[in-house]
Design a protein around this motif. Structure first.
Motif, mmCIF file in Angstrom:
data_model
loop_
_atom_site.group_PDB
_atom_site.id
_atom_site.type_symbol
_atom_site.label_atom_id
_atom_site.label_comp_id
_atom_site.label_asym_id
_atom_site.label_seq_id
_atom_site.Cartn_x
_atom_site.Cartn_y
_atom_site.Cartn_z
ATOM 1 N N GLY A 172 0.808 -1.279 0.056
ATOM 2 C CA GLY A 172 0.062 0.038 0.281
ATOM 3 C C GLY A 172 0.765 1.331 -0.005
ATOM 4 O O GLY A 172 0.303 2.329 0.274
ATOM 5 N N SER A 173 2.149 1.188 -0.413
ATOM 6 C CA SER A 173 2.961 2.507 -0.260
ATOM 7 C C SER A 173 4.198 2.261 -1.358
ATOM 8 O O SER A 173 4.237 1.193 -1.978
ATOM 9 C CB SER A 173 3.429 2.905 1.068
ATOM 10 O OG SER A 173 4.507 1.854 1.371
ATOM 11 N N HIS A 174 4.849 3.349 -1.511
ATOM 12 C CA HIS A 174 5.856 3.264 -2.389
ATOM 13 C C HIS A 174 7.328 3.128 -1.602
ATOM 14 O O HIS A 174 8.402 3.445 -2.090
ATOM 15 C CB HIS A 174 5.913 4.567 -3.345
ATOM 16 C CG HIS A 174 4.950 4.561 -4.151
ATOM 17 N ND1 HIS A 174 4.514 5.730 -4.972
ATOM 18 C CD2 HIS A 174 3.829 3.416 -4.802
ATOM 19 C CE1 HIS A 174 3.381 5.186 -5.920
ATOM 20 N NE2 HIS A 174 3.294 3.808 -5.640
ATOM 21 N N ARG A 175 7.031 3.119 -0.406
ATOM 22 C CA ARG A 175 8.336 2.650 0.498
ATOM 23 C C ARG A 175 8.992 1.148 0.269
ATOM 24 O O ARG A 175 8.167 0.327 -0.161
ATOM 25 C CB ARG A 175 7.948 2.862 2.093
ATOM 26 C CG ARG A 175 7.554 4.112 2.485
ATOM 27 C CD ARG A 175 7.106 4.174 4.028
ATOM 28 N NE ARG A 175 5.977 3.083 4.212
ATOM 29 C CZ ARG A 175 6.186 2.470 5.373
ATOM 30 N NH1 ARG A 175 7.191 2.452 6.166
ATOM 31 N NH2 ARG A 175 5.219 1.226 5.465
ATOM 32 N N PHE A 176 10.183 1.110 0.395
ATOM 33 C CA PHE A 176 11.018 -0.078 0.162
ATOM 34 C C PHE A 176 11.963 -0.298 1.184
ATOM 35 O O PHE A 176 12.657 0.601 1.579
ATOM 36 C CB PHE A 176 11.363 -0.358 -1.420
ATOM 37 C CG PHE A 176 12.378 1.081 -2.023
ATOM 38 C CD1 PHE A 176 13.751 0.730 -1.692
ATOM 39 C CD2 PHE A 176 11.830 1.898 -2.269
ATOM 40 C CE1 PHE A 176 14.440 1.456 -2.140
ATOM 41 C CE2 PHE A 176 12.814 2.975 -2.881
ATOM 42 C CZ PHE A 176 14.054 2.840 -2.798
ATOM 43 N N LEU A 177 12.094 -1.604 1.186
ATOM 44 C CA LEU A 177 13.496 -2.047 2.130
ATOM 45 C C LEU A 177 14.495 -2.444 1.109
ATOM 46 O O LEU A 177 14.204 -3.159 0.408
ATOM 47 C CB LEU A 177 12.884 -3.185 2.858
ATOM 48 C CG LEU A 177 13.746 -3.607 3.969
ATOM 49 C CD1 LEU A 177 14.037 -2.934 4.956
ATOM 50 C CD2 LEU A 177 13.084 -4.984 4.733
ATOM 51 N N THR A 178 15.732 -1.990 1.667
ATOM 52 C CA THR A 178 16.868 -2.601 0.822
ATOM 53 C C THR A 178 18.058 -2.448 1.601
ATOM 54 O O THR A 178 18.033 -2.045 3.025
ATOM 55 C CB THR A 178 17.072 -1.795 -0.620
ATOM 56 O OG1 THR A 178 17.989 -2.337 -1.252
ATOM 57 C CG2 THR A 178 17.451 -0.279 -0.462
ATOM 58 N N GLY A 179 19.458 -2.338 1.162
ATOM 59 C CA GLY A 179 20.253 -2.249 2.121
ATOM 60 C C GLY A 179 21.045 -1.151 1.837
ATOM 61 O O GLY A 179 20.926 -0.424 0.717
ATOM 62 N N HIS A 180 21.873 -0.575 2.746
ATOM 63 C CA HIS A 180 22.635 0.793 2.707
ATOM 64 C C HIS A 180 24.131 0.374 2.602
ATOM 65 O O HIS A 180 24.692 -0.363 3.567
ATOM 66 C CB HIS A 180 22.237 1.738 3.796
ATOM 67 C CG HIS A 180 22.664 3.106 3.675
ATOM 68 N ND1 HIS A 180 24.013 3.384 3.722
ATOM 69 C CD2 HIS A 180 22.043 4.218 3.112
ATOM 70 C CE1 HIS A 180 24.135 4.963 3.589
ATOM 71 N NE2 HIS A 180 22.961 5.329 3.326
ATOM 72 N N PRO A 181 24.860 0.844 1.418
ATOM 73 C CA PRO A 181 26.385 0.557 1.298
ATOM 74 C C PRO A 181 27.259 0.809 2.398
ATOM 75 O O PRO A 181 28.130 0.364 2.954
ATOM 76 C CB PRO A 181 26.588 1.091 0.105
ATOM 77 C CG PRO A 181 25.549 2.054 -0.273
ATOM 78 C CD PRO A 181 24.275 1.686 0.595
#
Length: 167
Positions: A70-79
């Motif tokens: 329900g959103s455009h937020r996403f989870l990923t890694g930060h280098p």
């Protein structure tokens, strides 16, 4: 695809090698791909599916990305932080950073709850521990402004300013 099963559009990424992972936002407006470019670490590209325009490109430590429901937020890694982050395509800075040390840096076994409030992940490299993250309350919002996103920082600033003006 269309009702008759035909291709409706094609979006070409700029990754110089194969796409390592891809995911689609719940509303189908955004597609996120990860792959290798000229950098040694993977890169995540978020594109508008209607125009094909790149909305954001960011380096990551994991070649995986998950959209929140329900959103455009996403989870990923930060280098540089070597941690998982919650990001939004409209902001360069992460909205939230998950605590370091509670799960492996390169964890890819993650599940986001249907309401987007909880993240469950494997907590160790051997996949024997599960860690659960729950979104905090209104007093600790996700914000690309860092500490300025906290309501009590604004209250403290107003009170400090009032104290200086009245003195």
């Amino acid at each position: 695809y269309t009702l008759d099963g035909k291709l409706s559009r094609r979006v070409t990424t700029t990754a110089t090698s194969m796409i390592m992972d891809l995911t689609l936002s719940e509303d189908g407006r955004l597609v996120a791909t990860s792959g290798l470019r000229s950098r040694p670490e993977p890169t995540v590209e978020v594109r508008d599916t209607h125009t094909g325009n790149v909305l954001t490109t960011r380096s990551t430590v994991i070649a995986k990305v998950w959209f929140f429901p329900g959103s455009h937020r996403f989870l990923t890694g930060h280098p540089s932080a070597q941690q998982h982050v919650i990001a939004d395509e409209r902001h360069a800075q992460p909205l939230a950073v998950l605590p370091a040390g509670s799960m492996p840096r390169f964890a890819t076994r993650l599940v986001i709850s249907p309401d987007g409030q909880t993240i469950v992940a494997c907590g160790d490299p051997a996949n024997r521990t599960v860690v659960i993250y729950r979104k905090t309350g209104w007093d600790c919002p996700e914000c690309h402004l860092g500490a300025l996103g906290f309501p009590h920082v604004w209250v403290l600033g107003v009170l400090l300013s009032a104290g200086v003006v009245s003195a």
